[in-house]
Enzyme design. Structure first.
Site, short mmCIF file in Angstrom:
data_model
loop_
_atom_site.label_atom_id
_atom_site.label_comp_id
_atom_site.label_asym_id
_atom_site.label_seq_id
_atom_site.Cartn_x
_atom_site.Cartn_y
_atom_site.Cartn_z
N HIS A 104 5.47 -35.61 -135.50
CA HIS A 104 4.11 -35.10 -135.71
C HIS A 104 4.06 -33.60 -135.42
O HIS A 104 3.74 -33.22 -134.29
CB HIS A 104 3.12 -35.82 -134.79
N ASP A 162 -24.70 -23.67 -129.25
CA ASP A 162 -23.90 -24.21 -130.36
C ASP A 162 -23.20 -23.06 -131.08
O ASP A 162 -23.76 -21.98 -131.24
CB ASP A 162 -24.82 -24.93 -131.37
N GLU A 203 1.90 -31.55 -136.12
CA GLU A 203 0.53 -31.10 -135.80
C GLU A 203 0.30 -30.94 -134.30
O GLU A 203 -0.53 -30.14 -133.88
CB GLU A 203 -0.51 -32.04 -136.41
N CYS A 207 4.73 -38.57 -140.34
CA CYS A 207 5.08 -39.87 -139.78
C CYS A 207 4.95 -40.98 -140.83
O CYS A 207 5.82 -41.09 -141.68
CB CYS A 207 4.26 -40.15 -138.53
N LYS A 216 -35.18 -30.68 -117.18
CA LYS A 216 -35.29 -31.84 -116.26
C LYS A 216 -34.05 -32.74 -116.26
O LYS A 216 -33.57 -33.12 -115.17
CB LYS A 216 -36.56 -32.65 -116.58
#
Ligand code: GLN
Length: 544
Positions: free
Chosen positions: A518, A242, A520, A389, A191
């Site tokens: 950075h 999931d 990453e 950093c 719904k």
């Protein structure tokens, strides 16, 4: 050149159900079918970019190669697509309004009354077309933030609707919706999604696909029911249960042949590539048995694990990419720097158990003495250390204080009157900070870094010059460079134009390295970042 195809991704029922991952996964699938694909993220808030928002509440600020401070979803797109996404591919209501108002002030509307509709949607469409052109994409996935039925994103839906009206063959809509299974009821409910589709219909949009996020896959009866109520073919309702690992999502979508179904809607053929390498990476991530334990030392109070995870998402993903390549599962612990300020014993106990220590980026004075203590521990106990950093700046301060004898050395971000300003405000930042021009004015985006021979960095990268992304206002103080070097600090990477120190290292240590940039942001699941790879490799070797 044929015009690009647009796939708008819109959320239903609630936020936080993985719209970004679903968009990135769909893009990965289309790329794997041989098409040039890009993604655009639209955030409906008024901030001009994501740079002024608190990452603990809103997630990581991701920085693009060309220096835009964006939402973390852009990071997901880059990781899934293995391509750079540029500033052009990110917009907020604030940035759109700003350009409309600036154009009005420059008399660019030729005397018209400038109105919310059509001028704002027209600006959105102009930007989408420009992003598509610049990236020469066959497909542009456009993720619209928020959910259907909200007030904030309505102008973006309006733009999407106008694009479909103009070019119906080249625009489709995907609704990512949530299907709850209330515990007391014990069955999946459709719904809320029916209502979401109605809300979207009232904006003049009919979804072509529904991606069904739920704990489990949708069963056939529910698909049929949803199909009738929502006007979507049952085969165009794709289950998205999931999963344990986000990189599984494209593989799961392909189990339901999402790629072929999208291509069919556009009357296009599938090319010959596949996702074998991707699937291998996912298998390594899911089934490796051995671990490597990495601690991230930061300031983390009043935050749940969930927000923490979000605010350092690129660091976490970079650790994973590198670890999986060595067939390891990273065990990441969150270590509270403030606790270390008061209880050094706890620090020794916790850090002693780790294979590697990271101090990530950050701002302000909170917890920094604890971080410096942790860095000291890593240096003295020869634990692999990677400073990102702020983590590099604090490593320079630790070295200055405890090796070079500069008592009270600090960054002027924390103590403006320190006798030894090892880290200082960049000269071009001074005027910006004093005049309050804070949004989008840090040193941002990719800059060149020249690597010195015989350094950890040079060996890890295997090249002489690299380009890495930045987001900071303070820098290593070159006035103190000679004296720190004479005490053993290695400045391993330098920006050739400005002479700014970009990487510091220590000798006589298995791995001690800090970057002003950075790394990453540039790690990808199929291409781990060289510095993370080397850090994890040494952490594993030391473990033995
Ligand atoms: N606060 C430091 C600076 O502005 C470091 C920033 C960061 O870690 N991203 O220079």
């Amino acid at each position: 050149m044929p015009s690009p195809r647009f796939i708008f991704v819109i959320g239903g029922v609630m936020s936080g159900i993985g719209k970004g991952i679903a968009s990135a996964s769909t893009a990965r699938i289309l790329k794997s079918k041989g098409y040039k694909t890009t993604c655009v993220k639209i955030d409906p808030y008024l901030n001009v970019d994501a740079g002024t928002m608190n990452p603990i509440e809103h997630g990581e600020v991701f920085v693009t190669e060309d220096g835009m401070e964006t939402d973390q979803d852009i990071g997901n797109y880059e990781r899934f697509l293995d391509e750079n996404i540029l500033a052009e591919n990110y917009m907020t209501s604030g940035s759109v309004y700003l350009s409309v108002i600036e154009k009005e002030r420059a008399l660019k509307y030729g005397g018209d009354c400038v109105q919310i509709v059509p001028h704002v949607p027209e600006e959105i469409i102009r930007r989408l077309n420009s992003a598509a052109r610049k990236s020469k994409a066959d497909f542009v996935l456009v993720e619209i933030g928020g959910t259907a039925g909200e007030y904030e994103n309505i102008l973006f839906l309006e733009a999407a609707r106008m694009m479909r009206l103009k070019d119906p063959k080249n625009v489709i809509f995907m609704l990512i919706s949530y299907f709850p299974i209330p515990t007391k009821i014990g069955e999946m409910k459709t719904k809320p999604t029916q209502h979401a589709v109605r809300a979207l219909n009232s904006a003049g949009i009919q979804p072509d696909f529904i991606i069904a996020r739920a704990e489990i896959s949708l069963d056939e009866p529910r698909k049929k029911k949803l199909s009738i109520f929502c006007n979507v073919h049952p085969e165009d309702i794709i289950s998205a249960p999931d999963i344990d690992n986000i990189y599984q999502v494209p593989l799961n979508f392909e189990k339901e042949k999402l790629g072929a179904k999208i291509l069919r809607k556009f009357e296009m053929k599938a090319g010959g590539r596949d996702m074998k390498e991707w699937a291998r990476m996912v298998r390594r991530a899911l089934f490796s048995k051995k671990e490597v334990s990495i601690g991230i030392v930061g300031k983390y109070f009043g935050t749940g694990k969930f927000t923490l995870f979000d605010s350092y998402i690129s660091v976490i993903e970079a650790i994973k990419h590198a670890s999986w390549q060595f067939g390891r599962i990273p065990k990441i612990s969150w270590l509270d720097a403030e606790v270390y300020e008061k209880t050094p014993e706890k620090m020794k106990e916790e850090l002693g158990l780790l294979d590697g220590i990271i101090v990530p980026g950050g701002f302000g004075s909170r917890g920094i003495e604890g971080k410096i203590k942790a860095i000291s521990f890593a240096r003295k106990n020869k634990k692999p250390y990677l400073g990102l950093c702020y983590g590099m700046q604090l490593a320079a301060i630790e070295f200055a204080r405890n090796v070079a004898g500069m008592k009270g050395a600090n960054t002027t971000e924390v103590n403006a009157r320190t006798k030894y300003p090892v880290i200082d405000l960049m000269s071009e930042q001074k005027e910006k900070v004093f005049s309050g021009k804070m949004g989008g004015t840090m040193r941002l985006g990719a800059y060149a870094c020249r690597l010195k021979d015989k350094t950890i960095a040079r060996r890890a990268y295997g090249t002489r010059t690299v380009y890495e992304r930045h987001r900071h206002r303070y820098e290593f103080n070159n006035a103190l460079q000679n004296i720190l070097e004479s005490k053993g600090l290695v400045t391993a990477g330098i920006n050739p134009e400005s002479g700014l120190v970009e990487i510091i290292e220590l000798r006589d240590h298995p791995f001690f390295l800090g970057t002003q940039f950075h790394p990453e942001f540039k790690s990808r699941p199929l291409k781990p970042h060289p510095l993370f790879r080397e850090f994890i490799r040494v952490a594993i070797t030391k473990k033995k």
